[in-house]
Scaffold this motif. Structure first.
Motif, PDB file in Angstrom:
ATOM      1  N   THR A 177     -53.708 -10.380  20.539  1.00 37.97           N
ATOM      2  CA  THR A 177     -54.087  -9.040  20.080  1.00 37.97           C
ATOM      3  C   THR A 177     -54.482  -9.076  18.609  1.00 37.97           C
ATOM      4  OG1 THR A 177     -51.844  -8.420  19.396  1.00 37.97           O
ATOM      5  CG2 THR A 177     -52.425  -8.013  21.696  1.00 37.97           C
ATOM      6  N   LYS A 178     -55.065  -7.973  18.159  1.00 33.43           N
ATOM      7  CA  LYS A 178     -55.541  -7.866  16.782  1.00 33.43           C
ATOM      8  C   LYS A 178     -54.360  -7.867  15.799  1.00 33.43           C
ATOM      9  CE  LYS A 178     -59.845  -5.538  18.060  1.00 33.43           C
ATOM     10  NZ  LYS A 178     -60.708  -4.331  17.867  1.00 33.43           N
TER      11      LYS A 178
ATOM     12  N   CYS B  53     -53.037  -3.981  15.423  1.00 31.67           N
ATOM     13  CA  CYS B  53     -52.930  -3.094  16.578  1.00 31.67           C
ATOM     14  C   CYS B  53     -52.927  -3.922  17.855  1.00 31.67           C
ATOM     15  CB  CYS B  53     -54.079  -2.073  16.606  1.00 31.67           C
ATOM     16  SG  CYS B  53     -55.716  -2.805  16.758  1.00 31.67           S
ATOM     17  N   GLY B  54     -52.671  -3.279  18.989  1.00 28.75           N
ATOM     18  CA  GLY B  54     -52.510  -4.008  20.253  1.00 28.75           C
ATOM     19  C   GLY B  54     -53.801  -4.224  21.028  1.00 28.75           C
ATOM     20  N   CYS B  55     -54.959  -4.023  20.390  1.00 27.06           N
ATOM     21  CA  CYS B  55     -56.220  -4.267  21.098  1.00 27.06           C
ATOM     22  C   CYS B  55     -56.418  -5.761  21.321  1.00 27.06           C
ATOM     23  CB  CYS B  55     -57.400  -3.725  20.284  1.00 27.06           C
ATOM     24  SG  CYS B  55     -57.431  -1.936  20.210  1.00 27.06           S
ATOM     25  N   SER B  56     -57.017  -6.087  22.453  1.00 29.97           N
ATOM     26  CA  SER B  56     -57.235  -7.489  22.788  1.00 29.97           C
ATOM     27  C   SER B  56     -58.255  -8.137  21.855  1.00 29.97           C
ATOM     28  CB  SER B  56     -57.740  -7.569  24.232  1.00 29.97           C
ATOM     29  OG  SER B  56     -58.188  -8.872  24.501  1.00 29.97           O
TER      30      SER B  56
END
Lengths: 505, 94
Positions: free
Chosen positions: A26-27, A30-33
């Protein structure tokens, strides 16, 4: 730093800022892939944090910090007791918050070193600092008009507007800053290769991912007489030399081309009696040159200040718990002592972790020398010829072990194994026994050959007589008989020897 | 700490405006220094407050490296003044 350069004229002095994407799920905030592919839709991996929406709060990814600590340890850098993040303010469409979260006066790593080899020499480059930050988004420059988007994509100076994709925004980046220790553009390439090797060994970097390594370089020219034999240059000479910053370098080869161009451009300026302007230049990969960019902000214009949304990081408590694996240099030395390999084979086998792992698994079962020949020469050579990586065969270890076993136990000739079995295995994805059976390459078992030899001698008294009369063709005739009887699987050299022994006894 | 802070000049205002890509006309650029001076004088009162050492309440706040559901492309673009083919539309840059 041994140098062969001449003592007169001008020499380039180069320092690097290398940006590497850390390979996390993740980033960084934040939890974005982070797992995007080249043809993904834009803006499909975003959230309020990486879009910079009001009120969204960053939370640090533990894996990104662990990866950065590993890099620091591998570079023998100092990792301070406490570190913190800062905001770097500038206005550009790739930055949704109008600031980038980065590190300023308290980087995660400082005072490191990386050794690499260049033209057979050991080189050592000091690492001034390495810090953690977020990647900006990506920008496309576009012209107005009715045509397809692709046809309207253009260069920055011709564009009417930009299109922005924030999928990349927030990918963890490590910025690694070297001291100005390079004296030749070609050495930069060796350094970058070694850095990638180390990062890959650490498992924190995916070289295959597009844009995973980007380089900015500072270059100035100094009079050779100021450069000491060990490559050091007095501070005041360095401070006096006007330098340019070359941006947009995205490959090892690009680094060498861009810096060679920039060095000769500056040399021409100085030799023509003109001053080199301190500026930022953009490397154009298509043309292999550098062009002047807009005047950049100065450091004070970034108005760095502490990022209040992220509490300080006390890495001292747990940095000891983060282990790093054996690195390429250490592994190469171990291969030399443990397996008795030569320098060349040892470095060929250790430059990539996947290759080294593969080799060690094979060497555990067979003679390390035989394994080295098969992995370093035959397998890597054939893969290279096919433009393939070791990863394409790592799940077929058993099959390669079997191939080497067939050679080691003399069931297949080395020639057949190299030229037919290995190539067919790679091209058709079949296992070695299948190839051997299909192509009839199995060496006939010793007993079968011995019987065929005895039979040939007993059944062909005329040929035997001719042989004893010194007729050349007779032996060849008998060899042919044996080969026929064994279906061509006997080794002709062995048959020849066995026949002579039988006939001369 | 009690002397009045350094005065913001018209040049400072123009420089910062250019960094922030904000277009100011001449009258605005000339009006801001007085306003900044007023604001900074007002906050100068804070210089009278004694400094205190304070430990940060939080350290090492981190999250596990686990993917979380984000926004759809449509939602991501919904606040944008302009979008095209799934992208945010931005100004040309130099």
């Amino acid at each position: 730093m041994a140098r062969a350069a001449e003592r007169t004229g001008l020499e380039p002095v180069i320092g690097l800022e290398v940006h590497v994407q850390l390979d996390t799920e993740t980033k960084v905030f934040c939890g974005c892939s982070t797992d995007g592919d080249a043809d993904e839709e834009p803006n499909t991996r975003t959230c309020p944090v990486c879009l910079g929406l009001p009120g969204a709060l960053p939370v640090l990814n533990e894996a990104a910090v662990a990866a950065a600590v590993k890099v620091g340890k591998a570079l023998n850098a100092e990792i301070p007791a406490e570190t913190q993040f800062h905001r770097k303010n500038y206005y550009y469409p790739d930055l949704p918050k109008n600031f980038q979260i980065t590190q300023y006066d308290a980087p995660l790593c400082s005072d490191g070193v990386l050794e690499f080899s260049h033209e057979g020499d050991r080189r050592s480059v000091r690492i001034r600092r390495a810090h953690l930050e977020e990647d900006p988004g990506s920008i496309q420059h576009v012209r107005d008009g009715p045509a397809d988007l692709e046809a309207r994509t253009t260069s920055v100076d011709r564009a009417d507007y930009t299109l922005v994709d924030y999928n990349r925004a927030g990918t963890p980046l490590m910025e690694i800053v070297t001291e100005p220790d390079f004296r030749e553009p070609a050495a930069v390439r060796g350094f970058l290769e070694k850095l990638e090797e180390v990062l890959a060994y650490l498992g924190v970097f995916d070289a295959g991912s597009d844009g995973s390594l980007r380089v900015d370089a500072n270059l100035s020219m100094v009079e050779s007489e100021h450069v000491a034999d060990d490559g050091t240059i007095p501070e005041e000479v360095l401070a006096d030399a006007n330098r340019t910053e070359v941006k947009n370098i995205s490959s090892h080869r690009g680094a060498e081309t861009a810096l060679s161009y920039e060095a000769s451009r500056q040399r021409d300026q100085i030799e023509a009696g003109r001053e080199v302007e301190q500026e930022t230049r953009h490397y154009n990969e298509t043309h292999g040159n550098t062009v002047s960019m807009r005047a950049k902000e100065e450091e004070k214009d970034y108005r760095y200040f502490p990022e209040a949304d992220l509490p300080p990081l006390r890495v001292a408590d747990w940095k000891e718990k983060i282990d790093i694996p054996e690195l390429p240099d250490a592994r190469r030395e171990r291969f030399r002592t443990e397996y008795g390999l030569g320098a060349e084979a040892a470095s060929k086998l250790t430059s990539r972790k996947a290759v080294a792992d593969f080799y060690e698994q094979v060497a555990a079962e067979f003679d390390p020398d035989l394994a080295a020949t098969w992995v370093a020469d035959n397998l890597l050579g054939e893969l290279n010829y096919r433009d393939r990586e070791i990863e394409s065969v790592t799940d077929r270890l058993d099959e390669f072990a079997r191939l080497i076993e067939l050679v080691a136990t003399d069931e297949v000739t080395t020639k057949n194994a190299e030229e037919t079995v290995l190539r067919t295995m790679l091209d058709e994805g079949v296992d070695p026994d299948t190839v051997v059976e299909r192509e009839g390459l199995g060496k006939a078992a010793g007993e079968e050959v011995a019987t065929a030899v005895t039979d040939a001698v007993e059944n062909n008294p005329d040929a035997v007589a001719d042989y004893h009369d010194g007729e050349d063709g007779a032996l060849n005739f008998l060899v042919g008989q044996v080969m026929q009887a064994t279906g061509g699987s006997a080794d002709p050299g062995t048959v020849n020897e066995l026949l002579r022994a039988e006939l001369d006894s | 700490m009690s002397e009045s802070p350094e005065r913001v000049t018209t040049e400072d205002v123009e420089h910062v405006a250019s960094l922030a890509r904000v277009d100011l006309d001449e009258s605005e650029a000339e009006a801001f220094p007085d306003q900044f001076a007023d604001i900074l004088d007002y906050f100068a009162a804070l210089d009278e407050v004694p400094e205190t050492e304070s430990e940060p309440e939080l350290v090492n706040v981190m999250r596990a490296d686990e993917t979380r559901e984000g926004l759809t492309q449509e939602a991501a673009l919904s606040n944008a003044p302009e979008s095209e083919a799934g992208y945010f539309v931005g100004p040309r840059v130099s």
